[in-house]
Design a protein around this motif. Structure first.
Motif, short mmCIF file in Angstrom:
data_model
loop_
_atom_site.label_atom_id
_atom_site.label_comp_id
_atom_site.label_asym_id
_atom_site.label_seq_id
_atom_site.Cartn_x
_atom_site.Cartn_y
_atom_site.Cartn_z
N TYR A 1 0.83 -1.20 0.00
CA TYR A 1 0.00 0.00 0.00
C TYR A 1 0.87 1.26 0.00
CZ TYR A 1 -2.46 3.92 2.03
OH TYR A 1 -2.93 5.18 2.27
N LEU B 1 -5.36 1.69 -2.06
CA LEU B 1 -6.07 0.56 -1.44
C LEU B 1 -6.74 -0.32 -2.50
CD1 LEU B 1 -7.71 2.33 1.62
CD2 LEU B 1 -5.93 0.56 1.69
N GLU C 1 -3.99 -2.25 -4.31
CA GLU C 1 -3.44 -3.28 -3.42
C GLU C 1 -4.39 -4.48 -3.37
OE1 GLU C 1 -1.76 -3.59 1.10
OE2 GLU C 1 -3.69 -2.61 0.79
#
Length: 85
Positions: free
Chosen positions: A22, A44, A47
């Protein structure tokens, strides 16, 4: 989300990951687009796609570039140009 970010991630849907990927994603996005406010959410999302083996569909070129650099399969969405007519 794979990493918990206070104020963004939901307690009932977030994992307490190590945050390494991240942080790399967010840093790369910040360098490319001068710290846009949505970089936290974009990092996010990328990821999650990378760690779960998903294909990331996005219209954001910076997000696509960064995610792909970190091993994500991406599909860049380009809206048809005739929609604005």
């Amino acid at each position: 989300t794979e990493t918990f970010v206070l104020g963004i991630s939901r307690l009932d849907n977030a994992k307490l990951g190590d945050g390494v990927l991240y942080e790399k994603l967010k840093t790369d996005l910040d360098v490319l687009n001068h710290n846009k406010s949505n970089n936290v959410k974009d990092a996010l999302i990328a990821e999650g796609a990378i760690k779960n083996g998903y294909i990331l569909l996005t219209a954001d070129q910076h997000l696509a570039d960064v995610a792909q650099r970190h091993g994500c399969q991406i599909r860049l969405y380009k809206p048809p140009s005739n929609l604005n007519k």
